[in-house]
Design an enzyme around this catalytic site. Structure first.
Site, PDB file in Angstrom:
ATOM      1  N   HIS A 163       0.791  -1.234   0.000  1.00  0.00           N
ATOM      2  CA  HIS A 163       0.000   0.000   0.000  1.00  0.00           C
ATOM      3  C   HIS A 163       0.818   1.275   0.000  1.00  0.00           C
ATOM      4  O   HIS A 163       0.256   2.363   0.001  1.00  0.00           O
ATOM      5  CB  HIS A 163      -0.909   0.053   1.235  1.00  0.00           C
ATOM      6  N   THR A 221      -8.683   6.473  -2.623  1.00  0.00           N
ATOM      7  CA  THR A 221     -10.034   6.001  -2.911  1.00  0.00           C
ATOM      8  C   THR A 221     -11.011   7.159  -2.735  1.00  0.00           C
ATOM      9  O   THR A 221     -12.096   7.135  -3.298  1.00  0.00           O
ATOM     10  CB  THR A 221     -10.447   4.843  -1.985  1.00  0.00           C
ATOM     11  N   LYS A 260       0.271  14.566   1.075  1.00  0.00           N
ATOM     12  CA  LYS A 260      -1.053  14.834   0.487  1.00  0.00           C
ATOM     13  C   LYS A 260      -1.246  16.330   0.195  1.00  0.00           C
ATOM     14  O   LYS A 260      -2.190  16.728  -0.462  1.00  0.00           O
ATOM     15  CB  LYS A 260      -2.150  14.323   1.408  1.00  0.00           C
ATOM     16  N   LYS A 294      -9.163  13.958   3.904  1.00  0.00           N
ATOM     17  CA  LYS A 294      -8.293  12.786   3.937  1.00  0.00           C
ATOM     18  C   LYS A 294      -7.372  12.959   5.123  1.00  0.00           C
ATOM     19  O   LYS A 294      -7.364  14.022   5.748  1.00  0.00           O
ATOM     20  CB  LYS A 294      -7.488  12.670   2.639  1.00  0.00           C
ATOM     21  N   ARG A 295      -6.588  11.921   5.460  1.00  0.00           N
ATOM     22  CA  ARG A 295      -5.622  12.107   6.534  1.00  0.00           C
ATOM     23  C   ARG A 295      -4.740  13.314   6.241  1.00  0.00           C
ATOM     24  O   ARG A 295      -4.439  13.607   5.087  1.00  0.00           O
ATOM     25  CB  ARG A 295      -4.763  10.850   6.694  1.00  0.00           C
ATOM     26  N   LYS A 341     -14.594   8.204  -4.853  1.00  0.00           N
ATOM     27  CA  LYS A 341     -15.903   8.539  -4.266  1.00  0.00           C
ATOM     28  C   LYS A 341     -16.417   9.854  -4.840  1.00  0.00           C
ATOM     29  O   LYS A 341     -17.597   9.974  -5.201  1.00  0.00           O
ATOM     30  CB  LYS A 341     -15.784   8.680  -2.742  1.00  0.00           C
TER      31      LYS A 341
HETATM   32  C1  LIG Z   1     -12.205   7.118   1.658  1.00  0.00           C
HETATM   33  C2  LIG Z   1     -11.722   7.503   2.975  1.00  0.00           C
HETATM   34  C3  LIG Z   1     -10.367   7.747   3.190  1.00  0.00           C
HETATM   35  C4  LIG Z   1      -9.336   7.669   2.086  1.00  0.00           C
HETATM   36  O1  LIG Z   1      -9.226   8.933   1.468  1.00  0.00           O
HETATM   37  P1  LIG Z   1      -8.024   9.296   0.492  1.00  0.00           P
HETATM   38  O2  LIG Z   1      -8.435  10.611  -0.074  1.00  0.00           O
HETATM   39  O3  LIG Z   1      -7.983   8.237  -0.548  1.00  0.00           O
HETATM   40  O4  LIG Z   1      -6.800   9.376   1.301  1.00  0.00           O
HETATM   41  C5  LIG Z   1      -9.953   8.119   4.438  1.00  0.00           C
HETATM   42  N1  LIG Z   1     -10.828   8.250   5.453  1.00  0.00           N
HETATM   43  C6  LIG Z   1     -12.141   8.050   5.288  1.00  0.00           C
HETATM   44  C7  LIG Z   1     -13.052   8.237   6.440  1.00  0.00           C
HETATM   45  C8  LIG Z   1     -12.638   7.663   4.051  1.00  0.00           C
HETATM   46  O5  LIG Z   1     -13.950   7.444   3.904  1.00  0.00           O
END
Ligand SMILES: *Cc1c(COP(=O)(O)O)cnc(C)c1O
Length: 821
Positions: A369, A668, A566, A560-561, A672
């Protein structure tokens, strides 16, 4: 009514009668919660409603299990230290097709389904993308009909709850089990012993030959199973998520107790408790703590003992394990399972090394990952040896085997051989878990096309040369049930009206929506659905944070985190530059925009926490400045989690996916947003590359250096200072932040953070700034021409069905696990 629940008529799954359901809910409230309707709290109603639906799931669950058993089907075991599930009620109700009936049934009892749904705590047993992927995969495996078990840890405290105090992140424990967990079944009878430490003894035969090794652990405890059923779409299949909890073998030490040491008597209990107490809150960065290694071994051994027991009771022989079980390692966290399976096969089931090694390799597969060096797990040899002495021996044996193969292949020099080794020898000796997982698996997959290629060129270059047929790509996915049907019912209804129902079962049918991009009236309907989703988010922000937001503004979202790679910082600096422009050029026709941020920082990650504070400081200044005239707002939404994502994603116009190219394995969140009709502004990183290929160049805003260009800049001696000095906008923004314009109470707060950009700028913020700012002005231009914007948004929805995790799981099933799907 004194009917027992078991005597109630069984209802038709897909078309249950709300009246009968209401009666059942009352029964459950009375006999299973122990309450009468007049005194029931809203939590009690929630529990009763869940129990009623859970009973139906149990029926399907047992059928699914029986079918798989009788068919002798190969099973998939997905080992993951994280499952970021979120709430389960909507998922289960909607997948079983009982949502409307339950809503009606509850209404007749005076209970609002939406109100009780909001009370369900998020099961936050994960940090971010990796854990959420595991949750999407569980749902998709049940949907496409793969018999599977997920294995993980039942953390009593999952991901921390984030509060923002005076702009700073404050971490609070999340106690999701406070009101019990109505979904799970405790399985005391399904418990396995877990050992740590101690010694290894060799048993020799009469003629002095070594027969086998016996590990005598010093500490021992039990792993107890808790099962949660996972329902696939239309109740197709129900799989099991089995989470382990630590329990002492002797809950109370009698000697200590009798001696009056009542606290000391609980020592074992506390130790066992500690194993499943907390989730490590570090995302993509090293943990390195002993407790973490203990957790990894704890859940790996319990899962393997469970798998072996199931296999033996059905087939009686472990030689067939690879034909009947595919064990998947989600990242290296369960990589210790490779050595544990070897130990169980050799020391307990008395197979020889070669046979055991062959079985292991044919059974395991591993997903990588991350390429971030600090996130590649390794353990100091002395620590490893102390906790898992037998496993250390097995690692040496495996290492001898692969180094022999490497030398025999005659294609590696000494340095390359040392990179293949399971033991890092320079500096402190450490066990490399990535190499172990690679060596012990027949398949190693990356999570996007770009990431997989980089994996072959970087971390696993040498191992890939040695075993060239192992690395393959499986681009991540998301389940459209949660991330479209449930979170965006407005859009789902609109799509149904346009193209019919087929996409509900076959997400590829979404492509039929493409032609509606040209349809002016459809575009208007699409815009009004988006508008309603934005109003819902605005209302939530008003309620939680007291900030007024104009739903007609462009909603620009980065959730995101919080991590430097990022590049939330790039986004914040651009906000500062835009703020400056709006003030200096009030005559220009600015398009109103709200920039949303959300995300948690690892508690020990100083810069990430400072970036949260900066976002909040910048928000305070911009939002209060009358010269901005509401054209720009900045909002930091606290406690980003799955449930917050479900509200924010459908409300986005613009999705920020701006990591330094080459650093985001897949992402991911990007999927979304696109599926919900947001346009992406992003770099050519992770799955953004594939999103661009699917939606077409005109329907995405790509900017910045490519992964190759980043690597080239780095190796040629990147000098951020010249990039900064070449960009007046950037220089001014950095100077403002650095000099304390946004932190008048502590003018030096951001000096080091800004100096870091001048000095090394590891994440190439300066190098990409101008390209990013230009891309943002293109976004404004398209947004201004609103029909064109919505046409592009509709094409995003129509063209991103490929990112369904059903597609991903089918690829795993066909190409890695060798199971039908
Ligand atoms: C989808 C999701 C992530 C992943 O987000 P990225 O933008 O791909 O880093 C992290 N936290 C939550 C709560 C999510 O639903």
């Amino acid at each position: 009514m004194t009917l027992k629940t078991t005597e109630l008529p069984r209802l038709n799954l897909t078309n249950p009668d709300p009246k009968a359901l209401a009666a059942e809910i009352l029964q459950a409230l009375k006999y299973r919660v122990g309450k009468d309707a007049t005194v029931a709290t809203r939590e009690d109603w929630l529990t009763a409603a869940i129990k009623v639906v859970r009973d139906r799931i149990v029926d399907r669950w047992h059928e699914s299990t029986k079918e798989a058993y009788e068919a002798g089907a190969k099973r998939v075991y997905y080992l993951s230290l994280e499952f970021l599930i979120g709430r389960l009620m909507r998922d289960a109700f909607s997948n079983l097709g009982v949502m409307d009936a339950m809503r009606e049934a509850l209404a007749t009892l005076g209970v609002d389904l939406d109100v009780i749904a909001a009370l369900e705590p998020d099961a936050a047993l994960g940090n971010g993308g990796l854990g959420r992927l595991a949750a999407c995969f569980m749902e998709s495996m049940a949907t496409v009909g793969v018999p599977a078990h997920g294995y993980g840890i039942r953390y009593a405290n999952g991901m921390f709850r984030q509060e923002i105090h005076d702009g700073w992140q404050v971490e609070l424990p999340e106690t999701w089990l406070d009101h019990g967990n109505p979904w799970e079944f405790e399985r005391r009878e399904r418990s396995f012993e877990v050992g740590f430490g101690g010694t290894v003894e060799s048993v020799t035969s009469k003629d002095g030959r070594l027969e086998r090794h016996v590990w005598k652990p010093h500490d021992r405890l039990l792993a107890v199973a808790y099962d949660t059923p996972v329902v696939g779409w239309r109740g197709n299949r129900v799989n099991t998520l089995r989470l382990w909890s630590g329990m002492p073998i002797d809950p109370i030490l009698l000697d200590a107790f009798n001696a009056g040491d009542h606290i000391g008597a609980l020592r074992e209990s506390n130790k066992a408790d500690a194993l499943s107490r907390v989730l490590y809150p570090a995302d993509s960065s090293e943990a390195g703590q002993e407790l973490r290694l203990r957790q990894e071994y704890f859940f790996s051994t319990a899962s393997l003992q469970d798998i072996i027991q199931r296999h033996l009771s059905q087939y009686g022989d472990l030689l067939t394990l690879p034909d009947k079980a595919a064990i998947h390692l989600n990242d290296t966290h369960p990589a210790i399972a490779v050595t544990e399976l070897m130990r169980l096969l050799m020391d307990v089931h008395l197979l020889d090394f070669d046979t055991a090694w062959d079985i292991s390799k044919r059974t395991f597969a591993y997903t990588n990952h991350t390429l971030l060096p600090e996130a590649l797990e390794s353990w100091a040899v002395p620590l490893f040896e102390r906790l898992l002495p037998r496993h250390m021996q097995i690692i040496y044996a495996i290492n001898a085997e692969i180094l022999l193969e490497a030398r025999a292949s005659d294609q590696f020099n000494g340095e390359e051989i040392s990179r293949i080794s399971l033991i890092q020898e320079n500096g402190e000796r450490r066990v490399r878990m990535g190499n172990l997982a690679f060596a012990g698996s027949h398949s190693i997959n990356g999570v996007s096309a770009l990431h997989t290629e980089l994996m072959k060129e970087t971390v696993f270059a040498d191992l890939h040369r040695l075993y060239p047929d192992r690395i393959n790509n499986k681009t991540n996915g998301i389940t459209p049930r949660r991330w479209l049907f449930q979170s965006n019912p407005g859009l789902t209804t609109l799509i149904r009206e346009a193209i019919g129902e087929r996409f509900l079962d076959d997400i590829d049918a979404l492509t039929e929506l493409d032609r509606f991009a040209e349809d002016a009236s459809f575009r208007e309907q699409f815009a009004s659905v988006k508008r309603a989703n934005k109003e819902r988010l605005a209302a939530l922000i008003m309620e939680r944070q007291g900030i007024r937001i104009d739903p007609s503004a462009l909603f620009d979202i980065q959730i995101k985190r919080i991590h430097e790679y990022k590049r939330q910082l790039l986004n914040i600096i651009e906000a500062v530059a835009l703020y400056d422009q709006i003030r200096s050029h009030p005559e220009r026709d600015w398009m109103p925009r709200v920039k949303f941020f959300g995300g948690k920082a690892a508690p020990s990650y100083h810069n990430a926490k400072l970036i949260i504070k900066l976002a909040n400081d910048v928000a305070r200044v911009i939002n209060r400045d009358p010269a901005v005239r509401g054209l720009l707002k900045v909002v930091f939404v606290p406690n980003y989690n799955v449930s917050t994502a479900e509200i924010m994603v459908p409300a986005a116009d613009l999705s920020e996916q701006i990591s330094t190219a080459g650093m985001e394995a897949s992402g991911t969140g990007n999927m979304k947003f696109a599926l919900n009709g947001a346009l992406t502004i992003g770099t050519l990183d992770g799955a953004n590359v594939e999103i661009k290929e699917c939606v077409g160049d005109e329907n995405i805003f790509i900017f910045g250096l490519t992964a190759d260009e980043v690597a080239e800049r780095r190796s040629n001696g990147y000098t951020p200072r010249s990039a900064i000095e070449g960009s007046p906008e950037l220089s001014q923004a950095l100077a403002a932040i650095s000099s304390g314009v946004f932190s008048p109470d502590d003018r030096n707060r951001y000096r080091d953070l800004m100096d870091g950009l001048y000095q090394h700028d590891w994440f190439m913020v300066a190098a990409d700034f101008d390209a990013y700012a230009d891309a943002q002005r293109q976004v404004d231009a398209v947004w201004r021409d609103s029909p064109d914007w919505y046409a592009r948004a509709i094409r995003n929805v129509a063209r991103t069905g490929w990112f369904s995790s059903d597609r991903t799981i089918r690829q795993y099933a066909n190409e890695i696990w060798n199971v039908p799907a």
